[in-house]
Design a protein around this motif. Structure first.
Motif: not given
Length: 383
Positions: A295-300, A338-339, A345-355, A378-383
């Motif tokens: 749920l942590k993943v799908v809730s982003n 995944g999320p 959203t643009e303000e909160k992009p995906a924090r995880y890649r699909s797994l 599995f985390r997405v690196t955010l710039n």
């Protein structure tokens, strides 16, 4: 022992060591001790019955579990399910975002159903050895198994900071097993109570799933059917040195969420954001809900999965608890998740890649158990 029997025993132990990840050397003393413990098929209960006065080395925790002084101020969020739905949704959302754990009241599960289930779990563990041992198996082989579950060893060179075994015996029920969906192998003395408990908790779980999803701003049906196919009934026998053993090592659950009932002995603890551990005291008439990694993943990252453990509180009384794990009914080991797109959203992009479910399980095994870092790869690196 004749050569053929010795060879068979050697190969069996070798397979066991490899499967459990306990050691990489075949004649490792600790691995042999764990193997012999499981071969006895008696669990921790048999140690207590034998009259042990000290904690055996396999169960020794390297350090005494510490509890924060903040425990005096920690209160588990509470959700009254009899409130108007919008109010219940708001409370569930706040608890899932802030602490990842909450208790529910007015949940509709009769107190007699919960009490009966906890009682029969304790009674199962207090049966004579001859009645318990036929169910004993470390590897799941059917819908009903009973074991002292090993603590997986890290496989990436991490230091070992936990014992090889928890001070706990577990009766594990799988309600989706094709060969025994009705748990016919479960002893008649506890079957009716545990099946009724499962039916009642399944109804509650579907309600909680709807509240959690609505709290995310998505429809209650967004993840399709939610079911509790895995139930773990834990018994922590009295321990001669409670401060030197762990009832369950620190971990996060891998599911959507878990519903937990427990007796009045206590021992469950959660880790705060500060890193401090605090007690979750039993409250009569309530059930606990804790958020898992799925749920942590799908809730982003909107919801947090709570890290928890069990310490041993008593040298006289056993502790009994039942955990029912909820997941989408159709989730498979090869299915990717995944999320949820509507939470990205643009303000909160995906924090995880699909797994896939299998990838998450493999990662948890590689770490030696779920940890706060179990999802890091599995985390997405955010710039």
């Amino acid at each position: 022992m004749d050569p053929a029997t010795a060879c068979a025993s050697h190969q069996k132990r070798k397979r066991y060591v490899g499967q459990q990840g306990i050691a990489s050397v075949d004649d490792d003393d600790a691995a042999l001790a764990v193997f012999r413990f499981h071969e006895s098929r008696g669990g921790v209960r048999a140690l207590v019955e034998s009259g042990v006065t000290t904690v055996p080395p396999l169960f020794l925790a390297p350090t005494t579990p510490a509890v924060s002084s903040a425990a005096m101020n920690f209160v588990v969020p509470s959700v009254d399910l009899s409130l108007p739905r919008s109010d219940a949704v708001a409370l569930v959302r706040a608890a899932a975002r802030s602490s990842g754990i909450f208790q529910v009241t007015n949940h509709g599960v009769p107190a007699a159903t919960v009490d009966s289930a906890l009682s029969v779990v304790r009674a199962f563990n207090e049966q004579p050895f001859a009645a318990r041992s036929p169910f004993y198996s470390v590897s799941p082989i059917g819908a009903v198994t009973y074991a002292t579950i090993p603590i997986p060893r890290p496989r990436d060179g991490q230091p070992v900071t936990t014992p090889l075994l928890s001070w706990r015996d577990s009766l594990i029920l799988r309600f989706d097993h094709p060969g025994d969906p009705d748990l016919r192998n479960l002893p008649a003395a506890c079957r009716d109570s545990l099946l009724e408990y499962h039916r009642s908790l399944t109804r509650l779980g579907k309600e909680i799933a709807g509240l959690l999803l609505e709290g995310l701003g998505v429809g209650a049906e967004r993840l399709e059917q939610i079911d509790g196919f895995l139930m773990q009934c834990h018994c922590h026998p009295p321990c001669p040195e409670p401060e030197r053993a762990l009832g369950s090592r620190e971990h996060t659950d891998g599911d959507l969420f878990t519903v937990v009932s427990q007796d009045g002995v206590g021992g469950l603890q959660v880790r705060l954001d500060s890193g401090e551990w605090v007690d979750v005291a039993p409250v009569a008439g309530t059930l606990l809900v804790n958020i898992g990694d799925f749920l942590k993943v799908v809730s982003n990252d909107e919801y947090k999965s709570v890290e928890h453990r069990v310490v041993i509180k008593s040298a006289q009384e056993p502790r009994v608890s039942i955990a029912l794990f909820f997941n989408p009914a159709e989730h498979g080991r090869s299915d990717f998740f995944g999320p949820l797109p509507e939470l990205v959203t643009e303000e909160k992009p995906a924090r995880y890649r699909s797994l896939s479910w299998q990838q998450m399980l493999n990662n948890r095994i590689a770490l030696g158990h779920a940890k706060p870092s179990a999802l890091d790869q599995f985390r997405v690196t955010l710039n």
